[in-house]
Design an enzyme around this catalytic site. Structure first.
Site, PDB file in Angstrom:
ATOM      1  N   ARG A 116     -77.299 -63.868 -20.151  1.00 45.03           N
ATOM      2  CA  ARG A 116     -76.945 -62.711 -19.303  1.00 45.03           C
ATOM      3  C   ARG A 116     -77.747 -61.450 -19.667  1.00 45.03           C
ATOM      4  O   ARG A 116     -77.288 -60.328 -19.490  1.00 45.03           O
ATOM      5  CB  ARG A 116     -75.447 -62.370 -19.392  1.00 45.03           C
ATOM      6  CG  ARG A 116     -74.540 -63.479 -18.988  1.00 45.03           C
ATOM      7  CD  ARG A 116     -74.602 -63.792 -17.499  1.00 45.03           C
ATOM      8  NE  ARG A 116     -73.787 -64.956 -17.243  1.00 45.03           N
ATOM      9  CZ  ARG A 116     -74.221 -66.222 -17.298  1.00 45.03           C
ATOM     10  NH1 ARG A 116     -75.503 -66.482 -17.531  1.00 45.03           N
ATOM     11  NH2 ARG A 116     -73.420 -67.226 -17.083  1.00 45.03           N
ATOM     12  N   SER A 150     -66.212 -62.919 -13.871  1.00 44.00           N
ATOM     13  CA  SER A 150     -65.784 -62.631 -15.246  1.00 44.00           C
ATOM     14  C   SER A 150     -66.146 -61.195 -15.603  1.00 44.00           C
ATOM     15  O   SER A 150     -67.264 -60.755 -15.350  1.00 44.00           O
ATOM     16  CB  SER A 150     -66.481 -63.575 -16.220  1.00 44.00           C
ATOM     17  OG  SER A 150     -66.111 -64.900 -15.925  1.00 44.00           O
ATOM     18  N   GLU A 202     -69.698 -57.762 -18.805  1.00 41.99           N
ATOM     19  CA  GLU A 202     -70.797 -58.340 -18.031  1.00 41.99           C
ATOM     20  C   GLU A 202     -71.041 -57.440 -16.811  1.00 41.99           C
ATOM     21  O   GLU A 202     -72.156 -57.327 -16.329  1.00 41.99           O
ATOM     22  CB  GLU A 202     -70.382 -59.752 -17.584  1.00 41.99           C
ATOM     23  CG  GLU A 202     -71.490 -60.585 -17.023  1.00 41.99           C
ATOM     24  CD  GLU A 202     -71.063 -62.036 -16.777  1.00 41.99           C
ATOM     25  OE1 GLU A 202     -70.390 -62.639 -17.625  1.00 41.99           O
ATOM     26  OE2 GLU A 202     -71.410 -62.540 -15.702  1.00 41.99           O
TER      27      GLU A 202
END
Ligand SMILES: Cc1cc2nc3c(=O)[nH]c(=O)nc-3n(C[C@H](O)[C@H](O)[C@H](O)COP(=O)(O)OP(=O)(O)OC[C@H]3O[C@@H](n4cnc5c(N)ncnc54)[C@H](O)[C@@H]3O)c2cc1C
Length: 320
Positions: A174, A225, A315
């Site tokens: 990520r 998420s 995130e």
């Protein structure tokens, strides 16, 4: 004339650019949260985008680039400056390579690759948002990330258009170099795929879509998420010792595991809820605010910090 009026007037002179003032960003985010942007502008033209960026930067006004708004938390006050969106969405295939514009919808790229009998992107089925943001955040699922297939990325660094090979992009879980250079704008990427059987690839993607749509109903106002999963190897030994081996997947411990241990499921503040079936999923049940959303995130981080002495990392990206 205020700086915003000046910027609006400058942008209005650029061909092929759609310019709006005071556009509520809640319209452009999947959370359906966020106050107005002073100015919002979008285009499918690279030239118009660069002209808009240059004009606004020259006038010293803050700029922010968004894609599909599926991973953003925009403040209730909105964004004082100019929000830009590149909507070029062309896809080309030749010799097991695909070139995708950053504004293409990631699912369209997945479907396009499958239709061309090209294997390698099917596990990204159902990840919402644009190709550009998928590159920016190295989006992935089911053990694969888009970076595995990227040959190069074409972007604008504020002065000139450049192309970085995969290695230059510094992809990690990520992460990419683009997250550390928020002023760099991705325009396209070239991907290398393998030949595959279209029917088999379609079935893999459809099976994934079915599971994902149950977990994240398409109308759910959320960002998927909220927190990144944690690399097991990087956990403090005392924390790693507490994690059951069944919780470790592909070398990572889901952030949801830590959140479950601190009773996150079902937490609620106003219209902001933590799902009762998934501790790392926060959604807006109606008219939730960014203030409540940020307060729930801070609360969950604090609970995990107190219990495990580790820091969960978002995130999602914040705007305003
Ligand atoms: C239901 C749901 C499920 C999800 N599941 C997953 C998952 O399984 N895996 C996963 O990785 N993600 C997942 N996500 C998160 C999200 O889909 C990804 O982060 C996606 O890549 C965001 O795309 P976007 O176009 O909506 O970007 P936005 O949310 O609009 O922007 C995200 C960031 O990208 C930057 N950005 C956008 N376009 C550009 C560009 N052209 N150049 C430079 N920077 C740019 C923005 O500045 C911002 O910082 C999920 C989200 C939802 C809502």
């Amino acid at each position: 004339m205020t700086a915003t009026e000046e910027a609006h007037s400058l942008l209005s002179q650029i061909p092929n650019l759609t310019v709006l003032t005071g556009a509520p960003l809640s319209r452009y985010t999947r959370f359906a949260i966020g106050g107005p942007a002073d100015v919002y502008a979008e285009t499918t033209s690279v030239e118009a985008f660069i002209a808009a960026l240059s004009a606004t930067r020259a006038s010293g006004i803050d700029t922010m680039v968004i894609g599909g708004g599926t991973n953003l938390i925009v403040s209730d006050e909105g964004f004082r400056g100019i929000v830009l969106r590149f909507r070029g969405d062309r896809l080309y295939a030749a010799n097991h390579r695909i070139i995708a514009d950053a504004g293409a919808v990631l699912q369209d790229l997945v479907d396009f690759s499958i239709a061309h009998g090209l294997q390698g992107l099917e596990t990204l089925a159902g990840i919402p948002g644009s190709v550009g943001a998928a590159v920016y955040g190295n989006a992935g699922a089911y053990g694969h990330s888009i970076s595995e297939r990227i040959v190069n990325v074409c972007f604008y660094d504020g002065h000139t258009t450049r192309t970085f090979d995969n290695q230059d992009c510094e992809f990690h879980y990520r992460e990419s170099i683009f997250k550390r250079h928020k002023d760099w704008i991705i325009f396209s990427t070239k991907l290398r795929l393998d030949p595959g059987d279209a029917a088999t690839l379609r079935k893999t993607a459809d099976d994934i879509l079915k599971v994902r749509n149950e977990k994240f109903p398409v109308t759910m106002k959320c960002a998927g998420s909220i927190f990144k999963n944690l690399l097991y190897a990087e956990l403090p030994p005392a924390v790693a010792a507490e994690v059951p081996s069944t919780a470790v997947r592909e070398g990572k411990v889901p952030a949801a595991w830590f959140l479950e241990q601190v009773g996150a499921k079902g937490t609620q503040r106003g219209d902001i809820h933590v799902a009762t079936y998934h501790a790392n999923l926060i959604y807006n049940a109606g008219t939730g605010t960014a203030a409540d959303l940020k307060a729930v995130i801070a609360d969950l981080k604090s609970r995990v910090r107190t219990r495990f002495a580790i820091e969960l990392e978002e995130e999602v990206q914040y705007v305003g």
